[in-house]
Design an enzyme around this catalytic site. Structure first.
Site, PDB file in Angstrom:
ATOM      1  CG  ASP A   6      45.778  40.974  37.070  1.00 62.90           C
ATOM      2  OD1 ASP A   6      44.853  41.053  37.897  1.00 62.90           O
ATOM      3  OD2 ASP A   6      46.190  39.878  36.635  1.00 62.90           O
ATOM      4  CB  SER A   7      47.114  40.039  41.283  1.00 62.45           C
ATOM      5  OG  SER A   7      46.586  39.087  40.377  1.00 62.45           O
ATOM      6  CE1 TYR A  38      46.902  42.420  44.460  1.00 65.41           C
ATOM      7  CE2 TYR A  38      45.384  43.338  42.844  1.00 65.41           C
ATOM      8  CZ  TYR A  38      46.568  43.410  43.550  1.00 65.41           C
ATOM      9  OH  TYR A  38      47.403  44.472  43.342  1.00 65.41           O
ATOM     10  N   GLY A  39      42.692  37.239  44.845  1.00 60.42           N
ATOM     11  CA  GLY A  39      41.395  36.580  45.038  1.00 60.42           C
ATOM     12  C   GLY A  39      41.182  35.973  46.408  1.00 60.42           C
ATOM     13  CB  CYS A  69      42.470  42.815  38.470  1.00 58.06           C
ATOM     14  SG  CYS A  69      42.246  41.738  39.884  1.00 58.06           S
ATOM     15  CG  ASN A  70      36.985  40.188  36.443  1.00 61.45           C
ATOM     16  OD1 ASN A  70      35.930  40.428  35.901  1.00 61.45           O
ATOM     17  ND2 ASN A  70      38.038  39.740  35.754  1.00 61.45           N
ATOM     18  CB  THR A  71      39.922  40.233  42.433  1.00 57.53           C
ATOM     19  OG1 THR A  71      39.722  38.963  41.818  1.00 57.53           O
ATOM     20  CG2 THR A  71      39.894  40.083  43.931  1.00 57.53           C
ATOM     21  CD  GLU A 148      50.619  35.328  38.051  1.00 56.03           C
ATOM     22  OE1 GLU A 148      51.830  35.592  37.955  1.00 56.03           O
ATOM     23  OE2 GLU A 148      49.726  36.030  37.540  1.00 56.03           O
ATOM     24  CB  CYS A 180      39.454  35.531  37.153  1.00 58.15           C
ATOM     25  SG  CYS A 180      41.224  35.633  37.550  1.00 58.15           S
ATOM     26  CB  THR A 181      42.010  39.440  33.707  1.00 62.38           C
ATOM     27  OG1 THR A 181      42.765  39.598  34.922  1.00 62.38           O
ATOM     28  CG2 THR A 181      40.972  40.548  33.624  1.00 62.38           C
ATOM     29  CG  HIS A 182      45.256  35.323  36.374  1.00 61.40           C
ATOM     30  ND1 HIS A 182      45.049  36.506  37.022  1.00 61.40           N
ATOM     31  CD2 HIS A 182      46.567  35.017  36.556  1.00 61.40           C
ATOM     32  CE1 HIS A 182      46.180  36.906  37.593  1.00 61.40           C
ATOM     33  NE2 HIS A 182      47.125  36.025  37.312  1.00 61.40           N
TER      34      HIS A 182
HETATM   35  N1  DGL Z   1      43.256  38.509  37.574  1.00 61.83           N
HETATM   36  C1  DGL Z   1      42.497  38.815  38.716  1.00 61.83           C
HETATM   37  C2  DGL Z   1      41.010  38.911  38.444  1.00 61.83           C
HETATM   38  O1  DGL Z   1      40.616  39.264  37.336  1.00 61.83           O
HETATM   39  C3  DGL Z   1      42.796  38.191  40.053  1.00 61.83           C
HETATM   40  C4  DGL Z   1      43.627  36.996  40.200  1.00 61.83           C
HETATM   41  C5  DGL Z   1      44.139  36.869  41.619  1.00 61.83           C
HETATM   42  O2  DGL Z   1      45.139  37.516  41.910  1.00 61.83           O
HETATM   43  O3  DGL Z   1      43.511  36.146  42.417  1.00 61.83           O
HETATM   44  O4  DGL Z   1      40.204  38.700  39.309  1.00 61.83           O
END
Ligand code: DGL
Length: 261
Positions: A6-7, A38-39, A69-71, A148, A180-182
């Site tokens: 992931d990011s 990443y988003g 990571c969805n993104t 984060e 988003c996994t976060h």
């Molecule tokens: N955890 C990531 C997701 O599922 C992206 C978070 C990010 O870096 O913006 O989209």
């Protein structure tokens, strides 16, 4: 070996589901912390990172790669699969399908990064699985960065989350998709807000089941976990206890290591 990336910290929510499903598997987790979030980045940038990380994980001997990571999945899972046709590549997409199948009100919402919110992948999911429902797509800039910092008790974050979610509940949303996994780590904030009115939809468990299906359960090794980060690996070590994930580290596993990718 299974590589999960992931990011940053978000993919740990997927990693913990994979570890629960496959207690003996050798795992490597890579956080691309030098390049988060990443988003807010372009598809081309995210694709380049995903391919570089894919090569690194393949080079370490991973037979399965989980894009946690969805993104990154929306921007580049196809490119990653094309580059590694022999590897099992599992992506993470917002749980539009289970949300649309279970909603009673007919209105669901997905919380996601800016990039995922405007992605063709999310539009396709909605078209294919939620044509009968009203879907609110809500971009949540800054949330991943907040997470984060591990300041999950910050009242500012709580206020921001409430400002996004309460109007959705008022509009009749009864399924809140964590896109988003976060955002899995926001569950302690979200649950009391939505209690009795809506349910969270998180796909970490179905993703872990897909990993099991693709690689079978028989090839367990030593249950090792290696943690890698492209910046400040010590933050990954600090995150595990802060997120209640200390149980992920196997006896004898060393501290997170920095990698240049
Ligand atoms: N955890 C990531 C997701 O599922 C992206 C978070 C990010 O870096 O913006 O989209």
């Amino acid at each position: 070996m299974i590589g999960v990336f992931d990011s940053g910290l978000g993919g740990l929510s997927v990693l913990s589901a994979v570890r629960s499903a496959l207690p003996g598997a050798d795992l490597v987790y890579l956080a691309d912390t030098a390049h988060l979030p990443y988003g807010a980045k372009s598809d081309a940038f995210i694709r380049a990172r995903v391919l570089a990380i894919g090569r690194h994980l393949a080079g370490l001997g991973c037979g399965t790669i989980v894009v946690a990571c969805n993104t990154a999945t929306a921007a580049a899972v196809g490119a990653l699969r094309s580059e590694h046709p022999r590897l099992s590549v599992v992506g993470v997409e917002p749980g539009i399908k289970p949300a649309a199948a279970s909603t009673r009100s007919g209105r669901i919402a997905v919380l996601a990064t800016e990039s995922t919110a405007k992605s063709a992948g999310l539009a396709r999911l909605i078209r294919d699985h939620a044509a009968h429902a009203t879907v609110d797509v809500v971009a949540c800039p800054g949330w991943a960065t907040h997470i984060e910092k591990l300041d999950l008790d910050d009242p500012l974050l709580a206020a921001e989350v409430a400002a996004k979610v309460l109007p959705l509940l008022a509009a009749g949303v009864d399924r809140l998709v964590l896109g988003c996994t976060h955002y899995s780590f926001l569950a302690p904030l979200l649950e009391p807000l939505i209690a009795g009115r809506a349910e969270l939809v998180d796909v970490a468990l179905p993703v872990a089941r897909q990993v099991v299906r693709l690689r079978g359960e028989g090839r367990h090794r030593s249950g090792r976990l290696e943690l890698l980060a492209t910046d400040r690996p010590e933050r990954l070590d600090a995150a595990l206890p802060a997120l209640g994930l200390n149980w992920l580290t196997a006896p004898g596993s060393g501290p997170a290591r920095w990698v240049e990718i």
